[in-house]
Scaffold this motif. Structure first.
Motif, PDB file in Angstrom:
ATOM      1  N   ARG A  50      -4.613   0.271  -3.733  1.00 26.85           N
ATOM      2  CA  ARG A  50      -4.599  -0.384  -2.424  1.00 26.85           C
ATOM      3  C   ARG A  50      -5.299   0.462  -1.369  1.00 26.85           C
ATOM      4  O   ARG A  50      -6.030  -0.047  -0.531  1.00 26.85           O
ATOM      5  CB  ARG A  50      -3.148  -0.684  -1.990  1.00 26.85           C
ATOM      6  CG  ARG A  50      -2.469  -1.804  -2.760  1.00 26.85           C
ATOM      7  CD  ARG A  50      -3.232  -3.124  -2.574  1.00 26.85           C
ATOM      8  NE  ARG A  50      -3.454  -3.411  -1.169  1.00 26.85           N
ATOM      9  CZ  ARG A  50      -2.664  -4.145  -0.401  1.00 26.85           C
ATOM     10  NH1 ARG A  50      -1.611  -4.728  -0.929  1.00 26.85           N
ATOM     11  NH2 ARG A  50      -2.929  -4.332   0.872  1.00 26.85           N
ATOM     12  N   PHE A  51      -5.046   1.760  -1.395  1.00 26.14           N
ATOM     13  CA  PHE A  51      -5.672   2.631  -0.391  1.00 26.14           C
ATOM     14  C   PHE A  51      -7.188   2.716  -0.596  1.00 26.14           C
ATOM     15  O   PHE A  51      -7.937   2.869   0.361  1.00 26.14           O
ATOM     16  CB  PHE A  51      -5.065   4.039  -0.435  1.00 26.14           C
ATOM     17  CG  PHE A  51      -3.847   4.219   0.436  1.00 26.14           C
ATOM     18  CD1 PHE A  51      -3.979   4.622   1.754  1.00 26.14           C
ATOM     19  CD2 PHE A  51      -2.574   3.984  -0.054  1.00 26.14           C
ATOM     20  CE1 PHE A  51      -2.878   4.790   2.567  1.00 26.14           C
ATOM     21  CE2 PHE A  51      -1.451   4.153   0.749  1.00 26.14           C
ATOM     22  CZ  PHE A  51      -1.601   4.563   2.063  1.00 26.14           C
ATOM     23  N   ALA A  52      -7.636   2.636  -1.844  1.00 28.38           N
ATOM     24  CA  ALA A  52      -9.068   2.803  -2.141  1.00 28.38           C
ATOM     25  C   ALA A  52      -9.827   1.481  -2.105  1.00 28.38           C
ATOM     26  O   ALA A  52     -11.054   1.480  -2.235  1.00 28.38           O
ATOM     27  CB  ALA A  52      -9.241   3.453  -3.512  1.00 28.38           C
ATOM     28  N   ALA A  53      -9.096   0.371  -1.908  1.00 21.99           N
ATOM     29  CA  ALA A  53      -9.734  -0.942  -2.020  1.00 21.99           C
ATOM     30  C   ALA A  53     -10.937  -1.061  -1.089  1.00 21.99           C
ATOM     31  O   ALA A  53     -10.868  -0.716   0.090  1.00 21.99           O
ATOM     32  CB  ALA A  53      -8.713  -2.038  -1.701  1.00 21.99           C
ATOM     33  N   PHE A  81       2.751   5.624  -2.871  1.00 26.67           N
ATOM     34  CA  PHE A  81       1.427   5.208  -2.402  1.00 26.67           C
ATOM     35  C   PHE A  81       0.711   4.501  -3.555  1.00 26.67           C
ATOM     36  O   PHE A  81       0.704   5.016  -4.669  1.00 26.67           O
ATOM     37  CB  PHE A  81       0.562   6.429  -2.050  1.00 26.67           C
ATOM     38  CG  PHE A  81       1.176   7.394  -1.063  1.00 26.67           C
ATOM     39  CD1 PHE A  81       0.812   7.365   0.277  1.00 26.67           C
ATOM     40  CD2 PHE A  81       2.101   8.354  -1.485  1.00 26.67           C
ATOM     41  CE1 PHE A  81       1.350   8.270   1.186  1.00 26.67           C
ATOM     42  CE2 PHE A  81       2.643   9.263  -0.576  1.00 26.67           C
ATOM     43  CZ  PHE A  81       2.269   9.221   0.765  1.00 26.67           C
ATOM     44  N   ARG A 121     -13.591   0.653  -1.148  1.00 21.44           N
ATOM     45  CA  ARG A 121     -14.311   1.916  -0.958  1.00 21.44           C
ATOM     46  C   ARG A 121     -15.028   2.293  -2.255  1.00 21.44           C
ATOM     47  O   ARG A 121     -14.606   1.885  -3.335  1.00 21.44           O
ATOM     48  CB  ARG A 121     -13.330   3.031  -0.581  1.00 21.44           C
ATOM     49  CG  ARG A 121     -12.613   2.776   0.730  1.00 21.44           C
ATOM     50  CD  ARG A 121     -13.518   2.977   1.926  1.00 21.44           C
ATOM     51  NE  ARG A 121     -14.152   4.283   1.917  1.00 21.44           N
ATOM     52  CZ  ARG A 121     -15.113   4.651   2.767  1.00 21.44           C
ATOM     53  NH1 ARG A 121     -15.559   3.804   3.670  1.00 21.44           N
ATOM     54  NH2 ARG A 121     -15.639   5.855   2.714  1.00 21.44           N
ATOM     55  N   PRO A 122     -16.077   3.107  -2.162  1.00 19.84           N
ATOM     56  CA  PRO A 122     -16.792   3.476  -3.388  1.00 19.84           C
ATOM     57  C   PRO A 122     -15.958   4.397  -4.282  1.00 19.84           C
ATOM     58  O   PRO A 122     -15.196   5.218  -3.781  1.00 19.84           O
ATOM     59  CB  PRO A 122     -18.029   4.212  -2.859  1.00 19.84           C
ATOM     60  CG  PRO A 122     -17.674   4.661  -1.480  1.00 19.84           C
ATOM     61  CD  PRO A 122     -16.678   3.674  -0.938  1.00 19.84           C
ATOM     62  N   PRO A 164     -10.395   5.984  -7.515  1.00 20.44           N
ATOM     63  CA  PRO A 164      -9.608   7.149  -7.066  1.00 20.44           C
ATOM     64  C   PRO A 164      -9.090   8.002  -8.222  1.00 20.44           C
ATOM     65  O   PRO A 164      -9.017   9.234  -8.095  1.00 20.44           O
ATOM     66  CB  PRO A 164      -8.464   6.518  -6.270  1.00 20.44           C
ATOM     67  CG  PRO A 164      -8.412   5.085  -6.670  1.00 20.44           C
ATOM     68  CD  PRO A 164      -9.810   4.711  -7.060  1.00 20.44           C
ATOM     69  N   ALA A 178       1.337   6.984  -6.697  1.00 20.56           N
ATOM     70  CA  ALA A 178       1.547   8.388  -6.335  1.00 20.56           C
ATOM     71  C   ALA A 178       2.850   8.471  -5.555  1.00 20.56           C
ATOM     72  O   ALA A 178       3.252   7.507  -4.908  1.00 20.56           O
ATOM     73  CB  ALA A 178       0.377   8.901  -5.494  1.00 20.56           C
ATOM     74  N   GLY A 234       0.819  -1.210   0.000  1.00 22.67           N
ATOM     75  CA  GLY A 234       0.000   0.000   0.000  1.00 22.67           C
ATOM     76  C   GLY A 234       0.850   1.257   0.000  1.00 22.67           C
ATOM     77  O   GLY A 234       0.536   2.243  -0.648  1.00 22.67           O
ATOM     78  N   LEU A 235       1.953   1.194   0.710  1.00 21.42           N
ATOM     79  CA  LEU A 235       2.787   2.358   0.977  1.00 21.42           C
ATOM     80  C   LEU A 235       4.212   1.856   1.171  1.00 21.42           C
ATOM     81  O   LEU A 235       4.427   0.846   1.818  1.00 21.42           O
ATOM     82  CB  LEU A 235       2.288   2.982   2.281  1.00 21.42           C
ATOM     83  CG  LEU A 235       3.081   4.091   2.941  1.00 21.42           C
ATOM     84  CD1 LEU A 235       3.007   5.347   2.088  1.00 21.42           C
ATOM     85  CD2 LEU A 235       2.502   4.376   4.333  1.00 21.42           C
ATOM     86  N   ARG A 242     -12.001  10.047  -9.623  1.00 20.08           N
ATOM     87  CA  ARG A 242     -12.384  11.101  -8.676  1.00 20.08           C
ATOM     88  C   ARG A 242     -11.349  12.226  -8.681  1.00 20.08           C
ATOM     89  O   ARG A 242     -11.680  13.401  -8.545  1.00 20.08           O
ATOM     90  CB  ARG A 242     -12.587  10.514  -7.289  1.00 20.08           C
ATOM     91  CG  ARG A 242     -13.794   9.539  -7.279  1.00 20.08           C
ATOM     92  CD  ARG A 242     -14.076   8.968  -5.908  1.00 20.08           C
ATOM     93  NE  ARG A 242     -14.325  10.037  -4.975  1.00 20.08           N
ATOM     94  CZ  ARG A 242     -13.749  10.118  -3.779  1.00 20.08           C
ATOM     95  NH1 ARG A 242     -12.884   9.200  -3.391  1.00 20.08           N
ATOM     96  NH2 ARG A 242     -14.029  11.122  -2.991  1.00 20.08           N
ATOM     97  N   ALA A 243     -10.076  11.855  -8.867  1.00 16.88           N
ATOM     98  CA  ALA A 243      -9.040  12.885  -8.985  1.00 16.88           C
ATOM     99  C   ALA A 243      -9.291  13.748 -10.220  1.00 16.88           C
ATOM    100  O   ALA A 243      -9.123  14.975 -10.177  1.00 16.88           O
ATOM    101  CB  ALA A 243      -7.666  12.236  -9.050  1.00 16.88           C
TER     102      ALA A 243
END
Lengths: 344, 344
Positions: free
Chosen positions: A278-281, A274, A283-284, A287, A137, A109-110, A290-291
């Motif tokens: 992985r961070f958005a997994a 980042f 979630r609606p 990413p 990122a 993830g990071l 949305r960016a």
């Protein structure tokens, strides 16, 4: 002598690389240096283009950078990767670590890449763009030399400590910013000096720590951080994270070691990566999509995304080649002919 | 009615917690909210002290925050931990995740805590200070509401998007900064309005996107980011990392969802933790000692470290108790007596 010389990116790359090979740099370093210098020319960043060749050669000639240290990766499988640059230029060390950094960020993830004991002269945007190209990122930062007074202070202590961030965009160049945490770059003060123009208020202090608009006084004194105490705090954070924490030199120590700001500084660098997936997994929303909504809203009200002038120059040079002024072309020929003898 | 009432930290904590319990918050939330609100009073941060109780109750009364959602930890063993706040206040979610975040950073070198679906009203310094108390450095950020125009823009889009950083120091409070990425906080503009004083140049735009020094015009228009395009870029990065990337609301979306800046906003938060020992492993020097050398050099030239006024207030209140004005003491009694009926 006012003719412009146009070179393809490949042709310029070959010539820059040959200059570095002739100066004794290993093929790894010559190629890596050429890539970032030609990227500067390609993007119309003259301050990070072929103008930098001389500084690299001067640092090499002064014995302050290794010509052939092979960067060594230390990877214990955690979120922190380390590349020992061994006193060589940072570019090859970054190229070794970058793909593993991106892979690790996608797995954990990071992740962070630490570069130690490198000589650093390049902008940070080429690095964060390499990483966005790998789908992550990235946030990069490093100290430099003590030339900036902390907010409320009187003397140089902090460096111009750049910070760069990149976010991948599909089908177009990434969202990228890269800036010094000083109000202005040292080169901008130099340009004011040459032009005999006073500096804007708030850029610098004189040698006695008093605010000055005199370029000479500023060069003998200290620059100021951007954004007052906020920029000063960010610059201090960079000294801590990308200096003390990674066991490498702070800007103050880097200046003590080298004793001059005329050569490229030795210190370390910290790059965080980042994985948005992985961070958005779980979630609606996507990413990246949305960016794009955010970017459209910024542009839609007449504001600009950072780096757009650079990307426009890139589109132009990719199509038409890189234009060198006659003076630049002459200097390139001079470096090709004289090599290390071209610099003092 | 001008008498000051002095309360011990424990006594104030008990009373604040009881107000939240009476309003229907679960014991977990009541205790966590009380801790950050009393920390604000303890540190002389009136804007984050008992003044905030009403806003919390108002948000609860409006049905915009859960009174009893138990935060749920999602930990897959990677560098990214996630706490689902389930629509509750962020404080309890942070308290659940913080020790695991610190442990993970010590194991992997670097880790992130994502808080999703939380209602956020607190400053970020209490969080980074909890983490420095656990021996790690921390960087926290979150969106807020669209009240800030991007540099070069005309309309509110970004939030005041705070960023806080903490670095542990032995035997004394940590190095901590916590600031909005807008030039000024919205509350400061409100204070200028009440005092009938014009704003400094560069703080705000009016509803037509023109620079203004009128507080009323500014409140109807947009605030500006600190540090021009640099602060604007950092604020945008916060929207990306702590909004789009973590699958939670951007400042624009948060405002759309709630339709008001009078209630505490719903969004997510991103907190990074770094283990200096892990990052410095195998390198010369102790990172904490080297950081002290930097701090000494900052203070030694007359500059201040951030948060020093707050730490001085803390020393004072720890020894002497927290002084409330008669009006504050009355308001506390009113909230105790009326509970939710005290707010509209």
């Amino acid at each position: 002598m006012n003719e412009t010389v146009v070179l393809s990116i490949e042709a310029l790359s070959g010539r820059v690389e040959a200059i570095f090979r002739k100066a004794g740099l290993s093929s790894t370093h010559a190629a890596a240096l050429s890539r970032v210098i030609v990227a500067g020319e390609r993007d119309g960043c003259k301050s990070h283009g072929i103008y930098r060749i001389e500084g690299c050669l001067r640092t090499l000639k002064a014995g302050k950078v290794s010509a052939d240290a092979e960067p060594v990766l230390d990877d214990d499988g955690t979120a922190v990767l380390r590349v020992a640059a061994g006193g060589g230029f940072s570019c090859a060390a970054f190229e070794l670590g970058a793909p593993i950094l991106a892979e690790r960020a996608k797995r954990l993830g990071l992740a962070a890449l630490v570069i130690n004991d490198c000589t650093h002269f390049s902008a940070l945007w080429p690095e964060v763009e390499v990483l966005t190209g790998m789908g992550v990122a990235a946030l990069a930062m490093c100290p430099s030399y003590s030339t900036v007074a902390p907010a409320g202070g009187t003397r140089p202590l902090l460096g111009t400590n750049p910070m760069a961030f990149g976010w991948p965009r599909r089908g177009q160049p990434p969202y990228v910013f890269d800036f010094a945490t000083s109000v202005a770059a040292r080169g901008e003060i130099e340009l004011h000096r040459r032009a005999g123009r006073p500096l804007p208020e708030g850029w610098a202090l004189d040698a006695e720590g008093r605010p000055t608009t005199g370029p000479e006084a500023a060069l003998a004194g200290a620059m100021l951080p951007f954004g007052g105490h906020k920029g000063s705090a960010i610059s201090t954070m960079i000294e801590l994270l990308a200096g003390a924490m990674i066991g490498d030199l702070t800007s103050s120590e880097a200046l003590d070691v080298l004793g001059s700001t005329a050569l490229a500084p030795r210190h370390g660098e910290l790059i965080l990566a980042f994985s948005p997936e992985r961070f958005a997994a779980g979630r609606p929303g996507d990413p990246f999509q949305r960016a794009e909504t955010l970017f459209e809203a910024i542009v839609g009200q007449g504001a600009r995304l950072p780096s757009q002038r650079r990307f426009a120059a890139r589109r132009r040079t990719m199509a038409e080649g890189i234009a060198l002024t006659a003076a630049e072309a002459d200097q390139l020929q001079r470096l090709e002919a004289l090599g290390m003898d071209a610099v003092s």
